[in-house]
Design a protein around this motif. Sequence first.
Motif, PDB file in Angstrom:
ATOM      1  N   ASP A 130       0.950  -1.296  -0.119  1.00  0.00           N
ATOM      2  CA  ASP A 130       0.033  -0.050  -0.075  1.00  0.00           C
ATOM      3  C   ASP A 130       0.706   1.168  -0.018  1.00  0.00           C
ATOM      4  O   ASP A 130       0.237   2.201  -0.411  1.00  0.00           O
ATOM      5  CB  ASP A 130      -0.822   0.004   1.330  1.00  0.00           C
ATOM      6  CG  ASP A 130      -1.793  -1.099   1.570  1.00  0.00           C
ATOM      7  OD1 ASP A 130      -2.458  -1.438   0.183  1.00  0.00           O
ATOM      8  OD2 ASP A 130      -1.944  -1.703   2.387  1.00  0.00           O
ATOM      9  N   ALA A 131       2.108   1.159   0.447  1.00  0.00           N
ATOM     10  CA  ALA A 131       2.909   2.367   0.755  1.00  0.00           C
ATOM     11  C   ALA A 131       4.329   2.505  -0.391  1.00  0.00           C
ATOM     12  O   ALA A 131       4.491   3.713  -0.422  1.00  0.00           O
ATOM     13  CB  ALA A 131       3.561   2.194   2.034  1.00  0.00           C
ATOM     14  N   THR A 132       4.406   1.513  -1.116  1.00  0.00           N
ATOM     15  CA  THR A 132       5.655   1.676  -1.974  1.00  0.00           C
ATOM     16  C   THR A 132       5.340   1.893  -3.429  1.00  0.00           C
ATOM     17  O   THR A 132       4.054   2.217  -3.886  1.00  0.00           O
ATOM     18  CB  THR A 132       6.381   0.386  -1.971  1.00  0.00           C
ATOM     19  OG1 THR A 132       5.591  -0.788  -2.341  1.00  0.00           O
ATOM     20  CG2 THR A 132       7.123   0.072  -0.538  1.00  0.00           C
ATOM     21  N   TYR A 133       6.362   2.453  -3.978  1.00  0.00           N
ATOM     22  CA  TYR A 133       5.930   2.973  -5.377  1.00  0.00           C
ATOM     23  C   TYR A 133       6.652   2.270  -6.257  1.00  0.00           C
ATOM     24  O   TYR A 133       7.797   1.311  -6.309  1.00  0.00           O
ATOM     25  CB  TYR A 133       6.801   4.566  -5.438  1.00  0.00           C
ATOM     26  CG  TYR A 133       5.847   5.318  -4.780  1.00  0.00           C
ATOM     27  CD1 TYR A 133       4.661   6.074  -5.084  1.00  0.00           C
ATOM     28  CD2 TYR A 133       6.434   5.723  -3.269  1.00  0.00           C
ATOM     29  CE1 TYR A 133       4.049   7.019  -4.257  1.00  0.00           C
ATOM     30  CE2 TYR A 133       5.755   6.663  -2.409  1.00  0.00           C
ATOM     31  CZ  TYR A 133       4.443   7.339  -2.962  1.00  0.00           C
ATOM     32  OH  TYR A 133       4.109   8.155  -2.173  1.00  0.00           O
ATOM     33  N   LYS A 157      -2.100   6.303  -0.780  1.00  0.00           N
ATOM     34  CA  LYS A 157      -0.824   7.248  -1.152  1.00  0.00           C
ATOM     35  C   LYS A 157      -1.234   8.440  -1.878  1.00  0.00           C
ATOM     36  O   LYS A 157      -0.757   9.488  -1.831  1.00  0.00           O
ATOM     37  CB  LYS A 157       0.033   6.209  -2.231  1.00  0.00           C
ATOM     38  CG  LYS A 157       0.901   5.301  -1.363  1.00  0.00           C
ATOM     39  CD  LYS A 157       1.715   4.611  -2.234  1.00  0.00           C
ATOM     40  CE  LYS A 157       0.919   3.716  -3.340  1.00  0.00           C
ATOM     41  NZ  LYS A 157       1.775   2.831  -4.116  1.00  0.00           N
ATOM     42  N   LYS A 158      -2.605   8.455  -2.494  1.00  0.00           N
ATOM     43  CA  LYS A 158      -3.326   9.450  -3.452  1.00  0.00           C
ATOM     44  C   LYS A 158      -4.022  10.252  -2.753  1.00  0.00           C
ATOM     45  O   LYS A 158      -4.594  11.183  -3.186  1.00  0.00           O
ATOM     46  CB  LYS A 158      -3.849   8.586  -4.577  1.00  0.00           C
ATOM     47  CG  LYS A 158      -2.899   8.042  -5.561  1.00  0.00           C
ATOM     48  CD  LYS A 158      -3.658   7.408  -6.814  1.00  0.00           C
ATOM     49  CE  LYS A 158      -2.448   6.869  -7.823  1.00  0.00           C
ATOM     50  NZ  LYS A 158      -3.185   6.422  -9.020  1.00  0.00           N
ATOM     51  N   ALA A 178       8.664   5.056   0.626  1.00  0.00           N
ATOM     52  CA  ALA A 178       7.552   4.473   1.049  1.00  0.00           C
ATOM     53  C   ALA A 178       6.543   5.643   1.729  1.00  0.00           C
ATOM     54  O   ALA A 178       7.208   6.220   2.721  1.00  0.00           O
ATOM     55  CB  ALA A 178       7.687   3.231   1.832  1.00  0.00           C
ATOM     56  N   TYR A 179       5.271   5.886   1.238  1.00  0.00           N
ATOM     57  CA  TYR A 179       4.476   6.910   1.957  1.00  0.00           C
ATOM     58  C   TYR A 179       3.341   6.065   2.614  1.00  0.00           C
ATOM     59  O   TYR A 179       2.575   5.578   1.920  1.00  0.00           O
ATOM     60  CB  TYR A 179       4.005   7.686   0.895  1.00  0.00           C
ATOM     61  CG  TYR A 179       3.044   8.836   1.305  1.00  0.00           C
ATOM     62  CD1 TYR A 179       3.410   9.757   2.486  1.00  0.00           C
ATOM     63  CD2 TYR A 179       1.982   9.119   0.860  1.00  0.00           C
ATOM     64  CE1 TYR A 179       2.626  10.800   2.975  1.00  0.00           C
ATOM     65  CE2 TYR A 179       0.902  10.089   1.383  1.00  0.00           C
ATOM     66  CZ  TYR A 179       1.524  10.951   2.324  1.00  0.00           C
ATOM     67  OH  TYR A 179       0.716  11.904   2.634  1.00  0.00           O
ATOM     68  N   TYR A 222       6.798   9.496   5.497  1.00  0.00           N
ATOM     69  CA  TYR A 222       7.293   9.011   4.430  1.00  0.00           C
ATOM     70  C   TYR A 222       8.830   8.626   4.858  1.00  0.00           C
ATOM     71  O   TYR A 222       9.409   9.242   5.660  1.00  0.00           O
ATOM     72  CB  TYR A 222       7.522  10.065   3.288  1.00  0.00           C
ATOM     73  CG  TYR A 222       8.170   9.890   2.063  1.00  0.00           C
ATOM     74  CD1 TYR A 222       7.817   9.071   1.035  1.00  0.00           C
ATOM     75  CD2 TYR A 222       9.491  10.489   1.878  1.00  0.00           C
ATOM     76  CE1 TYR A 222       8.744   8.696   0.053  1.00  0.00           C
ATOM     77  CE2 TYR A 222      10.113  10.461   0.790  1.00  0.00           C
ATOM     78  CZ  TYR A 222       9.838   9.311  -0.262  1.00  0.00           C
ATOM     79  OH  TYR A 222      10.581   9.257  -1.137  1.00  0.00           O
ATOM     80  N   ALA A 258       0.236   6.207   4.354  1.00  0.00           N
ATOM     81  CA  ALA A 258      -0.813   7.085   4.764  1.00  0.00           C
ATOM     82  C   ALA A 258      -1.898   6.382   4.947  1.00  0.00           C
ATOM     83  O   ALA A 258      -2.460   5.684   4.094  1.00  0.00           O
ATOM     84  CB  ALA A 258      -0.949   8.150   3.444  1.00  0.00           C
TER      85      ALA A 258
END
Length: 232
Positions: free
Chosen positions: A61-64, A92-93, A85-86, A100, A88
């Motif tokens: 859910d947090a990584t890109y 993330k959006k 990694a965010y 972060y 939230a």
Amino acid sequence: MQAGRILDFLESIRANNNKEWFNAHRAEYDAVRRDFEDGVNMAILRISEFDPTIRHLTAKDATYRFYRDTRFSSDKSPYKTHLGAYIAAHGKKALHGGYYIHLEPDHCLVSCGNYWLPTNILTSCRNEIMGNISQWRGIVESDRFVDVFGRPGEGDWDSSKGFGLELLKTAPAGFPRDYEFIQYLRMRDYCCWHGVPNDFFEGDAWPDGLAEILEVGKPMMDFINSVIDDYE
């Protein structure tokens, strides 16, 4: 987390940012990615101890993606040179702020807060700050907050610490230019960050150090999130 191995790989991709090199080292990337995601899960577990709203998240859910979007960039390098990694609670959006972590050779950091807020929400945040200025100052002018993150406009993303990625040159439209605490209204985001050494994320004990930093920034983020949540 084996931060040294992760940073070594990122250093290599910085020097060899092309598909041929990456494909030849794909197994190494996969191992580094798994290790990083294990670390993100460790961060989520530790952060959830003081912020249970993120407890439902996983590293996925947090990584890109590691691949860069080069469509609108003059830099056509296909891969990022960092892992981030965010974490939230609303995703993330979402506009609702989060935490972060950023691993990049000689530029590792941890951060929390909100950024890229629409103008109408920024206006509401500024009004909330003016209406509760004593509470706001008690948070962002505390000795601990200033020591960890600094003051608005004192740093940028490459600095060892910072509070606010971008500030207006003057007062925002509709707000008094002579307001005593105008620096908080000139902020275009409410994000704070703190740089950490390359070996910060090494081993298994770093989540406690992460929590120590992020707990300082959380009250500021909570203040702004209370405004944002009225719009989500």
